[in-house]
Write an enzyme that holds these catalytic residues in place. Structure first.
Site, PDB file in Angstrom:
ATOM      1  CG  ASP A  99      69.425 -25.534  67.069  1.00  0.00           C
ATOM      2  OD1 ASP A  99      69.046 -26.614  67.557  1.00  0.00           O
ATOM      3  OD2 ASP A  99      69.360 -25.263  65.859  1.00  0.00           O
ATOM      4  N   GLY A 109      68.696 -26.884  60.490  1.00  0.00           N
ATOM      5  CA  GLY A 109      69.838 -27.432  61.217  1.00  0.00           C
ATOM      6  C   GLY A 109      70.865 -26.319  61.361  1.00  0.00           C
ATOM      7  CB  ALA A 110      72.616 -25.001  64.343  1.00  0.00           C
ATOM      8  NE  ARG A 150      64.366 -21.847  62.087  1.00  0.00           N
ATOM      9  CZ  ARG A 150      64.454 -23.161  62.311  1.00  0.00           C
ATOM     10  NH1 ARG A 150      65.204 -23.923  61.520  1.00  0.00           N
ATOM     11  NH2 ARG A 150      63.827 -23.718  63.323  1.00  0.00           N
ATOM     12  CD  GLN A 181      62.558 -31.048  62.599  1.00  0.00           C
ATOM     13  OE1 GLN A 181      61.702 -31.699  63.197  1.00  0.00           O
ATOM     14  NE2 GLN A 181      62.650 -29.739  62.708  1.00  0.00           N
ATOM     15  CG  ASN A 211      69.163 -29.949  69.988  1.00  0.00           C
ATOM     16  OD1 ASN A 211      69.595 -29.496  68.921  1.00  0.00           O
ATOM     17  ND2 ASN A 211      68.780 -31.203  70.100  1.00  0.00           N
ATOM     18  CE  LYS A 212      63.656 -28.648  66.098  1.00  0.00           C
ATOM     19  NZ  LYS A 212      63.008 -27.338  65.786  1.00  0.00           N
TER      20      LYS A 212
HETATM   21  O1  MRU Z   1      64.318 -26.515  63.577  1.00  0.00           O
HETATM   22  P1  MRU Z   1      65.528 -27.238  63.058  1.00  0.00           P
HETATM   23  O2  MRU Z   1      65.213 -28.473  62.291  1.00  0.00           O
HETATM   24  O3  MRU Z   1      66.462 -26.308  62.329  1.00  0.00           O
HETATM   25  O4  MRU Z   1      66.271 -27.693  64.386  1.00  0.00           O
HETATM   26  C1  MRU Z   1      67.465 -28.405  64.269  1.00  0.00           C
HETATM   27  C2  MRU Z   1      67.967 -28.916  65.544  1.00  0.00           C
HETATM   28  O5  MRU Z   1      67.453 -28.643  66.607  1.00  0.00           O
HETATM   29  C3  MRU Z   1      69.238 -29.717  65.482  1.00  0.00           C
HETATM   30  O6  MRU Z   1      69.261 -30.694  66.478  1.00  0.00           O
HETATM   31  C4  MRU Z   1      70.412 -28.774  65.689  1.00  0.00           C
HETATM   32  O7  MRU Z   1      70.364 -27.720  64.749  1.00  0.00           O
HETATM   33  C5  MRU Z   1      71.690 -29.454  65.574  1.00  0.00           C
HETATM   34  S1  MRU Z   1      72.094 -29.730  63.897  1.00  0.00           S
HETATM   35  C6  MRU Z   1      73.615 -30.380  63.775  1.00  0.00           C
END
Ligand code: MRU
Length: 318
Positions: free
Chosen positions: A226, A59-60, A92, A185, A236-237
């Site tokens: 992100d 998560g960012a 990352r 997630q 984003n994801k």
């Molecule tokens: O690969 P991840 O689980 O780190 O990806 C996270 C996401 O894409 C979240 O939607 C994003 O970081 C927003 S978190 C507040």
């Protein structure tokens, strides 16, 4: 919910913290949720970088918080700080919160600075959630993707924070939670958090979102981010872009809720955002596979971007 299932509200220091005796960065292992609440101690910078890479912490904003604690750890250990920053930076590529937090720690790599950065992230979440709640009408049926809750931000949450604030105001009927292939997630983390918050929810296969929209079961979509480019294009994801295209087709607003630490004015547009390709084995180890972890939603498909500063509407200019 069956007996014996874990359901708990996590405090920020349970998600990530620095222990000066040791010293170590202590992380809640998000890979083990919701079955187990287990913490991992990272005593060196390579160990912490691996924990970010393998998504012990993810998560960012939470990645940024962990990296900030990492710089304080490096300073306590007497490590070469430029080398520590380089190792963490490479863990990352997509979430801009990581280089942002590293830059924030450069002049003052102390535990106090890292803790202040963590507190500020949680505070930003509460403020942006209050702004985002204004976008909800009574009886809203929302859909969310991935996990943008307290686990992803170090506490309270961005998109899930918005859902919490809307629920507190009596505006939220229920949430559909995309399971979020391949690492789940949504099914593991967002559902866990919504359950703890007492918010009615149902996990759906990612591929069910389209028909749920077509059946009129979704009033709005809310996600985190992100990295938000200067023109509002948002990484984003993986799967967020498909939701945005579907939302446009069905006339449903898609809102992005993210702190200013996720906004990257130095990246002009989505084409310049680095997209992480993860190990194909997370998809299948039996056949050749591709595993892009993020996608970019063009600004034109985002009805509003909500930061702690307020609700931004297109055209965006960050
Ligand atoms: O690969 P991840 O689980 O780190 O990806 C996270 C996401 O894409 C979240 O939607 C994003 O970081 C927003 S978190 C507040």
């Amino acid at each position: 919910m069956g007996r014996g299932h874990l359901s708990l509200e996590l405090e920020p220091e349970q998600i990530a913290r620095l222990e000066e005796d040791g010293p170590a960065v202590v992380l809640l292992d998000q890979r083990r949720l919701p079955e187990e609440v287990v913490h991992v101690e990272c005593r060196t910078i390579p160990e912490l970088a691996e924990a970010i890479r393998n998504m012990t912490v993810r998560g960012a904003p939470a990645i940024g918080v962990a990296a900030a604690y990492g710089m304080a750890l490096a300073a306590l250990r007497g490590d070469d700080l430029a080398e520590a920053e380089r190792i963490l930076f490479e863990s990352r590529p997509t979430a801009v919160n990581l280089p942002w937090a590293l830059a924030q720690m450069r002049d003052d790599p102390t535990p106090e600075r890292a803790r202040a950065l963590h507190e500020a992230e949680v505070d930003r979440c509460r403020r942006m959630a209050a702004h985002a709640a204004e976008l909800f009408a009574p009886g809203t049926r929302a859909l969310t993707h991935c996990n943008a809750g307290g686990l992803a931000t170090g506490g309270y949450g961005s998109a899930v924070g918005a859902l919490r604030a809307a629920a507190e105001r009596g505006l939220l009927e229920r949430v559909l939670v995309d399971e979020t292939r391949p690492l789940l997630q949504g099914a593991r983390l967002t559902a866990f958090e919504l359950e703890a918050a007492g918010i009615p929810h149902a996990v759906i296969p990612d591929s069910a979102a389209a028909s749920m929209m077509a059946r009129g079961e979704v009033d709005l979509i809310v996600t985190g981010a992100d990295r938000i480019a200067a023109n509002g294009d948002t990484a984003n994801k993986i799967g967020t872009y498909s939701l945005a295209v579907l939302a446009a087709h069905h006339g449903i607003p898609l809102y992005v809720v993210a702190p200013t630490s996720t906004v990257d004015p130095a990246t002009p547009d989505g084409a310049a955002i680095p997209i992480e390709e993860r190990d194909p084995a997370e998809v299948t180890s039996r056949f050749p596979a591709r595993n892009p972890a993020f996608d970019v939603t063009p600004a034109a498909l985002i009805a509003a971007i909500v930061t702690e500063e307020g609700v931004h509407r297109p055209p965006y200019a960050f």
